[in-house]
Write a protein that holds these residues in place. Structure first.
Motif, mmCIF file in Angstrom:
data_model
loop_
_atom_site.group_PDB
_atom_site.id
_atom_site.type_symbol
_atom_site.label_atom_id
_atom_site.label_comp_id
_atom_site.label_asym_id
_atom_site.label_seq_id
_atom_site.Cartn_x
_atom_site.Cartn_y
_atom_site.Cartn_z
ATOM 1 N N ILE A 629 13.522 8.837 6.131
ATOM 2 C CA ILE A 629 12.214 9.025 6.763
ATOM 3 C C ILE A 629 11.101 8.563 5.837
ATOM 4 C CG2 ILE A 629 10.633 10.747 7.702
ATOM 5 C CD1 ILE A 629 13.049 12.343 8.601
ATOM 6 N N GLN A 630 11.240 8.842 4.546
ATOM 7 C CA GLN A 630 10.188 8.443 3.614
ATOM 8 C C GLN A 630 10.070 6.920 3.512
ATOM 9 O OE1 GLN A 630 10.855 10.480 -0.117
ATOM 10 N NE2 GLN A 630 9.636 12.241 0.532
ATOM 11 N N THR A 631 11.190 6.224 3.592
ATOM 12 C CA THR A 631 11.140 4.759 3.593
ATOM 13 C C THR A 631 10.367 4.248 4.803
ATOM 14 O OG1 THR A 631 13.282 4.667 2.474
ATOM 15 C CG2 THR A 631 12.531 2.665 3.582
ATOM 16 N N THR A 632 10.611 4.864 5.961
ATOM 17 C CA THR A 632 9.878 4.485 7.168
ATOM 18 C C THR A 632 8.400 4.834 7.039
ATOM 19 O OG1 THR A 632 11.887 4.987 8.428
ATOM 20 C CG2 THR A 632 9.872 4.666 9.672
ATOM 21 N N CYS A 633 8.094 5.949 6.377
ATOM 22 C CA CYS A 633 6.696 6.355 6.184
ATOM 23 C C CYS A 633 5.940 5.335 5.335
ATOM 24 C CB CYS A 633 6.628 7.735 5.530
ATOM 25 S SG CYS A 633 7.192 9.077 6.611
ATOM 26 N N ILE A 634 6.582 4.866 4.267
ATOM 27 C CA ILE A 634 5.938 3.849 3.419
ATOM 28 C C ILE A 634 5.650 2.592 4.233
ATOM 29 C CG2 ILE A 634 6.273 2.356 1.412
ATOM 30 C CD1 ILE A 634 7.957 4.598 0.163
ATOM 31 N N ASP A 669 12.267 5.101 -8.529
ATOM 32 C CA ASP A 669 13.045 4.541 -7.423
ATOM 33 C C ASP A 669 12.566 5.051 -6.070
ATOM 34 O OD1 ASP A 669 14.520 3.197 -9.278
ATOM 35 O OD2 ASP A 669 16.118 4.724 -9.365
ATOM 36 N N GLN A 670 11.968 6.250 -6.065
ATOM 37 C CA GLN A 670 11.476 6.787 -4.803
ATOM 38 C C GLN A 670 10.392 5.892 -4.203
ATOM 39 O OE1 GLN A 670 10.468 10.903 -6.013
ATOM 40 N NE2 GLN A 670 11.596 11.502 -4.184
ATOM 41 N N LEU A 671 9.531 5.352 -5.079
ATOM 42 C CA LEU A 671 8.423 4.526 -4.616
ATOM 43 C C LEU A 671 8.919 3.166 -4.159
ATOM 44 C CD1 LEU A 671 5.370 4.324 -4.257
ATOM 45 C CD2 LEU A 671 5.213 3.478 -6.594
ATOM 46 N N GLY A 672 9.690 2.508 -4.993
ATOM 47 C CA GLY A 672 10.244 1.219 -4.623
ATOM 48 C C GLY A 672 9.183 0.126 -4.591
ATOM 49 N N GLU A 673 9.648 -1.086 -4.329
ATOM 50 C CA GLU A 673 8.749 -2.234 -4.289
ATOM 51 C C GLU A 673 7.767 -2.133 -3.127
ATOM 52 O OE1 GLU A 673 9.010 -7.126 -3.971
ATOM 53 O OE2 GLU A 673 10.834 -5.900 -4.092
ATOM 54 N N GLU A 674 8.258 -1.668 -1.963
ATOM 55 C CA GLU A 674 7.382 -1.576 -0.797
ATOM 56 C C GLU A 674 6.286 -0.537 -1.015
ATOM 57 O OE1 GLU A 674 7.766 -1.282 4.078
ATOM 58 O OE2 GLU A 674 9.519 -1.049 2.800
ATOM 59 N N GLY A 675 6.620 0.571 -1.691
ATOM 60 C CA GLY A 675 5.598 1.565 -1.986
ATOM 61 C C GLY A 675 4.534 1.023 -2.916
ATOM 62 N N GLY A 676 4.949 0.248 -3.920
ATOM 63 C CA GLY A 676 3.972 -0.379 -4.813
ATOM 64 C C GLY A 676 3.068 -1.345 -4.072
ATOM 65 N N ASN A 677 3.645 -2.104 -3.132
ATOM 66 C CA ASN A 677 2.834 -3.014 -2.326
ATOM 67 C C ASN A 677 1.850 -2.249 -1.455
ATOM 68 O OD1 ASN A 677 4.224 -5.193 -3.394
ATOM 69 N ND2 ASN A 677 5.710 -5.253 -1.724
ATOM 70 N N ALA A 678 2.280 -1.090 -0.938
ATOM 71 C CA ALA A 678 1.387 -0.284 -0.107
ATOM 72 C C ALA A 678 0.191 0.217 -0.909
ATOM 73 C CB ALA A 678 2.155 0.894 0.494
ATOM 74 N N LEU A 679 0.456 0.679 -2.139
ATOM 75 C CA LEU A 679 -0.655 1.115 -2.999
ATOM 76 C C LEU A 679 -1.606 -0.028 -3.309
ATOM 77 C CD1 LEU A 679 1.050 3.541 -5.551
ATOM 78 C CD2 LEU A 679 -0.789 4.092 -3.955
ATOM 79 N N MET A 680 -1.053 -1.211 -3.527
ATOM 80 C CA MET A 680 -1.887 -2.376 -3.813
ATOM 81 C C MET A 680 -2.762 -2.728 -2.608
ATOM 82 S SD MET A 680 -0.638 -6.147 -5.079
ATOM 83 C CE MET A 680 0.458 -5.352 -6.271
ATOM 84 N N LEU A 681 -2.173 -2.653 -1.411
ATOM 85 C CA LEU A 681 -2.950 -2.934 -0.195
ATOM 86 C C LEU A 681 -4.058 -1.906 -0.001
ATOM 87 C CD1 LEU A 681 -0.104 -3.895 2.334
ATOM 88 C CD2 LEU A 681 -1.895 -5.397 1.468
ATOM 89 N N MET A 682 -3.748 -0.646 -0.318
ATOM 90 C CA MET A 682 -4.765 0.409 -0.197
ATOM 91 C C MET A 682 -5.933 0.140 -1.139
ATOM 92 S SD MET A 682 -3.624 3.024 1.878
ATOM 93 C CE MET A 682 -3.745 4.673 1.270
ATOM 94 N N ALA A 683 -5.614 -0.262 -2.360
ATOM 95 C CA ALA A 683 -6.675 -0.534 -3.340
ATOM 96 C C ALA A 683 -7.534 -1.716 -2.894
ATOM 97 C CB ALA A 683 -6.051 -0.808 -4.708
ATOM 98 N N MET A 684 -6.895 -2.750 -2.370
ATOM 99 C CA MET A 684 -7.643 -3.930 -1.913
ATOM 100 C C MET A 684 -8.539 -3.581 -0.722
ATOM 101 S SD MET A 684 -4.608 -6.771 -2.192
ATOM 102 C CE MET A 684 -5.588 -8.017 -1.365
ATOM 103 N N LEU A 685 -8.033 -2.766 0.196
ATOM 104 C CA LEU A 685 -8.844 -2.367 1.346
ATOM 105 C C LEU A 685 -10.042 -1.540 0.896
ATOM 106 C CD1 LEU A 685 -9.133 -2.266 4.455
ATOM 107 C CD2 LEU A 685 -7.739 -0.190 4.422
#
Length: 719
Positions: A629-634, A669-685
């Motif tokens: 579920i957390q992977t889908t949430c990210i 590992d919980q965050l993963g690459e996709e989680g890091g990308n999500a944080l980056m997108l949040m910062a850019m927005l």
């Protein structure tokens, strides 16, 4: 005076027909109305058609009369059902279509002058759009009649060609494919349809039939391509080029079914046979490299497909005149021979007409042929019944005869309850005889748990929704949805899931908001099995794309997206969500479906509020701690951030801040690459939003004012 009477006659006839149709709908005596309509179909309709076809202009009033006439079966059936009056069989769609085509043909025969092709086009379009399936058998007879009509009246052939040319693409496809199935020679097809394929949209129908539908037999495909070459030889080269590109495509070779690949290969062989020597030489130069490029892909597949590719390669190279051909030992030599026969076929237009019947002969046998066909079918059924009766009699005789090993044939002779001898039982094969034509009949079958017509109703619903549901009471929609949800696959039909999905999507696309209001609450109802709840998400998502196209820029699409997102994201349903076992996949699918709805409805007014509700649901499910579920949430957070514009951040600031905080708490590992990308997108927005705020603060506000001089009138007087 005489001229005025001539001009007034068509108007009076059309007005009389309009008054008759209106009175039948509003008359309280339903039986009398049905009797008048039956009399119209049997006696007077031909005269009305004759008057219509001689009108100079297809006016809006005339179009309305024709439309009302074609709606008679549907309207009167509903009126008869409400008043509990028996509906005559002659007004059911199949007999009605047969009567309309017969009267139309009779009016053409009686016309001594020319007819208006625009009006004939409108009549033919209306009857096929309202009754596409019921009219096919009558349409075949009508096309044979038109062929005889053209041969008897060569001067009216251009008018008939204009009729087909003026049809929209969908209507022309119906008439053209029907003619292709009942007219057995390309010259006959050419005489009936003329050079209509020179119109690009009409030629597109041919390409769709060959490359997308794949529903033609070998003979029909042969007739189609020969007729195309008689229309324009360059069209054959266009089809051949597209076919060669297709058989050389790796995706087509590997993933297309073998049964769908064979017609394309047959198309290539027929096209090669229709080329003249110069075109064949040109084809060899351009298409040989393409064919050789795709050959290596055919060799790495199943024996069936490999044999198909090798047969096509050998046949094509031989037609191109290659001396040295690969010496392959083919398993299916019959396929190779059929390809070779197709590449060597030749066609010559017959000198004499192949049509032996005249218009009067066809019209005289119009209804008789139908009766004879029914009697032949009854005789065949009797012949099938006789041997079955004899088998039953023989079985009864064998049962009465004493058996020497009777005790050995039966099991458990020593038991208290010996087994029952069922050796002479006969299997019952139920035959479906009921005809379902209207929505209320579909609802009755769907809510009946013992019905044998569930699959048939699913198949009929798309057409019934298109023709009826949009005009019906919205109260029917919840009943339809309820029937679809509670239906069961009693006979383990393989296509049952797909049929139910198609039916549900059809209801959603016709009545989006009403259907969504019935489906969304059912998602959180645990009385439904998991496959039904998964199906609800699929139906809502698949229907959204069709609704977006059909209701682009309209309130129906906006309300549909809002109903789905707010209903599925509603906090009242969260308590029913579980996060263990298979339920975790169920929750993930919910988030994915909602993300798809938000993506499709990106331009809906109030989208930031919908996205905020979605993020609230995402963060609620993220607290479950389940990895799936957390992977889908990210993924869901990344989707919202990528769709959001900087000016929306002000509305979504609070849920975005909580989403950022949750992502920041994930480690390693919980965050993963996709989680890091999500944080980056949040910062850019957030940076884009801050930049927008600063620009607004430092932008000078410009005020534009318009002042009117008070002494303007005085200046004018001085001048």
């Amino acid at each position: 005076m005489g001229g005025n009477e001539t001009e007034a006659e068509p108007v009076d006839s059309i007005k009389g027909l309009q008054d008759l149709l209106s009175s039948c709908i509003t008359n309280d005596d339903v039986k009398e109305s049905l009797r008048k309509l039956q009399d119209l179909m049997e006696n007077d309709l031909s005269q009305h058609f004759q008057v219509m076809l001689t009108c100079d202009i297809c006016t809006s009033d005339l179009q309305q009369v024709i439309s009302d006439l074609m709606k008679v079966p549907d309207r009167m059936a509903n009126i008869a059902a409400v008043n509990k009056v028996e509906f005559p069989s002659s007004l059911l769609p199949p007999p009605f279509c047969q009567a309309v085509f017969y009267n139309l043909g009779s009016s053409l025969v009686k016309l001594e002058e020319t007819f208006n092709p625009e009006i004939l086009t409108f009549i033919l379009t209306k009857i096929t759009s309202n009754f596409k399936s019921p009219c096919i058998s009558s349409l075949k007879k009508f096309l044979r009649f038109l062929l005889a009509y053209v041969e008897e009246n060569p001067g009216k052939s251009p008018l008939l060609h204009q009729t087909f040319l003026a049809m929209d693409t969908k209507t022309f496809e119906t008439y053209f494919l029907t003619g292709l199935s009942c007219l057995q020679d390309p010259s006959i097809i050419l005489k009936l349809f003329g050079l209509v394929l020179k119109d690009p949209p009409k030629f597109k129908v041919v390409e769709n039939v060959v490359f997308l539908r794949g529903s033609l037999s070998e003979k029909e495909l042969e007739n189609l391509l020969i007729y195309t070459s008689l229309t324009d030889e360059d069209y054959v080269m266009r089809i051949l080029r597209r076919a060669f590109l297709l058989v050389a495509d790796k995706v087509f070779i590997e993933f297309t079914k073998y049964s769908d690949q064979v017609p394309i290969c047959e198309c290539i062989c027929i096209c090669l046979a229709l080329l003249n020597p110069s075109q064949l030489k040109q084809a060899k130069t351009h298409f040989t490299p393409i064919l050789m490029k795709g050959a290596m892909h055919w060799m790495d597949l199943t024996p069936e497909k490999r044999n198909l590719g090798m047969s096509l390669l050998l046949t094509t190279l031989a037609k191109f005149g290659e001396d040295k051909l690969p010496e392959w030992d083919l398993e299916d030599k019959q396929l190779l021979k059929s390809f070779q026969d197709l590449t060597n076929l030749s066609y010559r237009q017959p000198q004499k007409s192949l049509n032996t019947e005249g218009t009067k002969s066809i019209l005289s046998k119009w209804f008789l042929a139908e009766d004879n066909q029914k009697s032949v079918q009854k005789d065949e059924k009797r012949d099938q019944i006789k041997p079955k009766v004899e088998e039953v009699k023989n079985a009864e005789v064998a049962k009465d005869a004493p058996s020497e090993n009777a005790e050995e044939d039966l099991d458990s002779d020593d038991d208290d309850f010996p087994a029952y001898d069922m050796s002479n039982d006969t299997k019952v094969d139920p035959q479906k005889t009921k005809k379902i034509l209207y929505l209320r009949e579909v609802i009755q079958e769907l809510v009946n748990p013992e019905s044998d017509y569930i699959e048939d109703c699913f198949g009929l619903l798309p057409d019934l929704c298109r023709r009826h549901l949009k005009h019906e009471d919205p109260g029917l929609v919840p009943q339809l949805i309820k029937g679809i949800l509670y239906s069961q696959n009693r006979f383990d039909t393989q296509d049952w899931v797909k049929l139910r999905e198609t039916a549900a999507v059809a209801v959603l696309e016709t009545r989006p908001v009403a259907a969504a209001k019935s489906l969304v609450p059912a998602f959180y109802d645990k009385n439904f099995p998991m496959d039904t709840r998964f199906g609800i998400l699929t139906w809502l998502t698949n229907a959204a794309e069709g609704i977006q196209i059909q209701y682009r820029g309209k309130a129906e699409f906006f309300d549909y997206i809002k109903t789905c997102v707010r209903g599925l994201c509603g906090g009242a349903g969260w308590a029913k969500l579980e996060f263990t076992g298979l339920e975790s996949h169920y929750v993930s699918q919910l988030l994915i479906a909602l993300g798809s709805l938000l993506r499709i409805g990106k331009n809906v007014p109030g989208w930031p509020e919908l996205a905020s509700d979605y993020l609230d649901l995402v963060l609620f499910t993220a607290r479950s701690g389940r990895a799936v579920i957390q992977t889908t949430c990210i993924h869901s957070i990344s989707l919202v951030v990528s769709l959001a514009s900087p000016h929306m951040v002000a509305t979504m600031q609070e849920p975005l801040a909580r989403a950022t905080q949750w992502l920041a708490q994930l480690k390693g590992d919980q965050l993963g690459e996709e989680g890091g990308n999500a944080l980056m997108l949040m910062a850019m927005l957030q940076q884009e939003y801050n930049k927008l705020v600063v620009q607004e603060q430092f932008t000078e506000k410009t005020t534009i004012s318009f002042k009117t001089p008070t002494n303007a009138s005085a200046d004018i007087k001085r001048v």
